[in-house]
Each structure stands twice: as C-alpha cells, then as structure tokens.
Design a protein around this motif. Structure first.
Motif, mmCIF file in Angstrom:
data_model
loop_
_atom_site.group_PDB
_atom_site.id
_atom_site.type_symbol
_atom_site.label_atom_id
_atom_site.label_comp_id
_atom_site.label_asym_id
_atom_site.label_seq_id
_atom_site.Cartn_x
_atom_site.Cartn_y
_atom_site.Cartn_z
ATOM 1 N N THR A 105 0.879 -1.395 -0.053
ATOM 2 C CA THR A 105 0.070 -0.004 -0.116
ATOM 3 C C THR A 105 0.921 1.225 0.017
ATOM 4 N N GLU A 121 -7.263 -0.693 -4.577
ATOM 5 C CA GLU A 121 -6.653 -1.948 -4.187
ATOM 6 C C GLU A 121 -7.800 -3.067 -4.555
ATOM 7 N N TYR A 122 -9.103 -3.023 -4.137
ATOM 8 C CA TYR A 122 -10.119 -3.940 -4.302
ATOM 9 C C TYR A 122 -10.399 -4.046 -5.602
ATOM 10 N N ALA A 131 -7.116 -5.925 -7.223
ATOM 11 C CA ALA A 131 -6.797 -7.059 -6.661
ATOM 12 C C ALA A 131 -5.556 -7.071 -5.943
ATOM 13 N N TRP A 132 -5.140 -5.881 -5.626
ATOM 14 C CA TRP A 132 -3.675 -5.538 -5.308
ATOM 15 C C TRP A 132 -3.526 -5.970 -3.712
ATOM 16 N N GLN A 161 -7.243 -3.854 0.704
ATOM 17 C CA GLN A 161 -7.815 -4.796 0.316
ATOM 18 C C GLN A 161 -8.105 -5.527 1.438
ATOM 19 N N ARG A 162 -7.178 -5.890 2.538
ATOM 20 C CA ARG A 162 -7.483 -6.799 3.516
ATOM 21 C C ARG A 162 -8.524 -6.266 4.526
ATOM 22 N N GLU A 210 -11.768 -7.186 3.197
ATOM 23 C CA GLU A 210 -11.987 -8.798 3.333
ATOM 24 C C GLU A 210 -12.491 -9.012 4.886
#
Length: 337
Positions: free
Chosen positions: A123, A279-280, A283-284, A289-290, A293
């Motif tokens: 990031t 990022e989402y 798919a970075w 993204q985490r 999730e």
C-alpha cells in the motif's frame, strides 16, 4: 542597479545573505507539534480499542456465527480478554500495541501484526509513487498555466485548465480504476488488469490514484504562482531583465512550495487511507484490500489493527510535513508563534 530580493530574503542579483537564526521559535514549534502528535496517537489508540466494543451485539458471536456453541463463544471471549473489565482491557491493549502485538485473526488465526507487515508495504509503495507522480506533473503544470494566464491573458487556456482540472478532481478514484482497466487492460490489452505481477502492474493503480490529486495540486500551484507573480520583487526583477527561467525557478517556485508541500503531505496520507477501493478493483495485495475482506468476514481484530496503523501513519506523516515546512520556511515558526 537595485538589489532584488524575494520574500524569503534571497538576493536576486547577489548571493543571499545569511538570515538570523530562529532556533528558539523553531524548537517551540517542533515541541508543540510533537506534543500534539503524542496526544493524537493516544486518542487514536483509545478510539481503536473502543471500536470493537461499540459494535452492536457480541463481536465474537458475530464472527463465529449464530450457530456456534455457547462454550466456544465464551472460550473465544476469554482468550481475547473480552470478559475482563474495560480499564484492564485498555491497559492490556495499550501494552500489546506498544510491543507490536495486535492480536490474532478470527478467521485465519494469523497474528494481525504479521498481516499488516506483509500487506502495508504494498500500500505504501502505491501511495508514495502516486504522490510523487502527482507532484512531478502538477507543479510544472500549475506554474505553466499561471504564466500563460497572468493578467487575464489567454482566457481560453484559463477556461480549459479550470474545466479539465475541476472535472478530474470530481471523479472518484474507483471510477478511474474501472475506466483504466476497461481501456488499457480489456480493450487495448496493453497492461495486466489486476494483481501484482511485475513492474507493469503498478502503472494502472498509480494512474488511478494520481489523476485526481494531480488536478487538485495543479490548481493550487497555479493560484500560488499567480500570487507570487504579482509581488513587487517579480516586477522589479522583470524591470532589470532577469532571465525568465531563473526568475521562475529560483525565486517564484520556492515561494509557492509551502502550500503545495502541505497539500502534498495531506495527499500522501489520504492516498494511504483512500487506497482501499483502488486495491479492491485491481486485486492489489495491500492492506486496504485486507480491510475490505476483514469487514466483510467480520474479522474485527484485523480491521481494528489496520485502522490503528492507518491512523498512526496519517498523524506521523502530517507531523513530518510540519517539520519539513519549518525547515524549508523558517519564518513559518515565527508566524505560528
């Protein structure tokens, strides 16, 4: 020939004379900002601790599901220390955070600190490269637009610049992400659409994150440059036929950088925290993204730790920007005091 000086005190026709030091003012300013940083970090830590307690219902039950046995829920609550009084939990949480222990994931059982250490660099790289690209493009673009439109000249350039940058600022980053993927990955097939797979995979996410900030900083740079171009030292320099390039780069540019660097620091922090949707889309494998999730799967320790780290980064970067501005413009400490 008269000696020319810009607002920073630098002589235009002769080397700049040394200015008297303002160490005491700078030290007081630095101390004041350091105290604010410590207090803000303490408030952030308390807020992140309270987050898991403000979730409606039982966060452990929500993460394990309604069908989980009561014994399993109580065992998980005891393992997390959620059955102890709040003050004791806060002290334990503070001590754990200060030693780098952010807990464990509800879903995978991984240490949250390990997840953050793995994901955060990806990031930070995106945010830093996007910020550098935005500054490298926006500052020259803003200065060029200011010089072109000074004193009401080139109305068409002024209107086009204002319309283009205004529209670019208004579009959200995730829409840029979708458009860039559609054009350069799906239609033209020049670049990979998603995931981290080599240097070329950085291009689209960085562009998506930097287009809007570039337009915003360019507008600020133009406004600051126009203000400087109207100063007496610029008119005097032109009257003495100082070369245009030297005037703009050596004297006008440094006096426009304080506001630009301030916005650049805020931009870096906003890009770090605002990279979640980018990022989402791509798919970075970053922390943003985490976070998505973890919220979707109700993995609260991961979300809690990631938000705490994001907030701390924002505060620290803002502090460093304040320090940098004090170094580049020592008079700012005197003005603040």
């Amino acid at each position: 020939m008269a000696e020319l000086k810009n607002p920073a005190g630098a002589s235009i026709d002769a080397p700049a004379a040394a200015r008297p030091p303002a160490r005491s003012a700078t030290a007081r300013r630095l101390l004041r900002h350091a105290v604010r940083l410590v207090v803000s970090l303490a408030v952030l830590m308390v807020a992140s601790f309270a987050m898991i307690h403000l979730i409606p219902g039982d966060p452990v039950r929500a993460s394990l599901g309604p069908a989980a046995p009561v014994e399993l829920v109580e065992a998980r609550r005891a393992a997390l220390g959620l059955d102890r009084p709040w003050p004791e939990q806060l002290l334990t949480y503070t001590g754990d955070v200060l030693t780098g222990n952010f807990g464990t994931s509800f879903i995978t059982g991984e240490p949250v600190g390990q997840i953050i250490a793995t994901r955060l660099p990806n990031t930070l790289v995106l945010a830093l490269l996007a910020t550098l690209l935005a500054l490298a493009v926006a500052i020259p673009l803003g200065m060029w637009a200011a010089v072109r439109t000074e004193n009401g000249r080139n109305r068409g350039t002024e209107a086009g610049f204002g319309a283009a940058t205004g529209a670019a600022v208004a579009v959200p980053e995730f829409l840029y992400s979708i458009a860039l993927v559609a054009v350069f990955a799906i239609w033209l097939k020049w670049l990979p659409p998603a995931s981290k797979a080599g240097p070329e995979s950085y291009i689209l996410p960085i562009l998506a994150m930097s287009i809007g900030p570039t337009a915003m900083i360019a507008r600020i740079s133009r406004a600051q440059t126009l203000r400087e171009l109207g100063q007496d030292y610029v008119r005097l320099a032109r009257a003495n036929r100082l070369p245009v390039v030297r005037l703009h780069l050596r004297h006008v540019l440094p006096n426009t950088l304080t506001a630009t660097l301030t916005v650049g620091g805020l931009l870096l922090t906003s890009l770090i925290a605002g990279s979640v949707l980018v990022e989402y889309v791509f798919a970075w494998p970053g922390l943003g993204q985490r976070i998505v999730e973890s919220i979707t799967m109700k993995d609260y320790p991961v979300a809690q730790g990631a938000i705490l780290v994001y907030g701390a980064l924002v505060l620290i970067v803002n502090f460093l920007v304040d320090v940098l501005i004090g170094v580049l413009d020592p008079t700012s400490a005197l003005k603040e005091n």
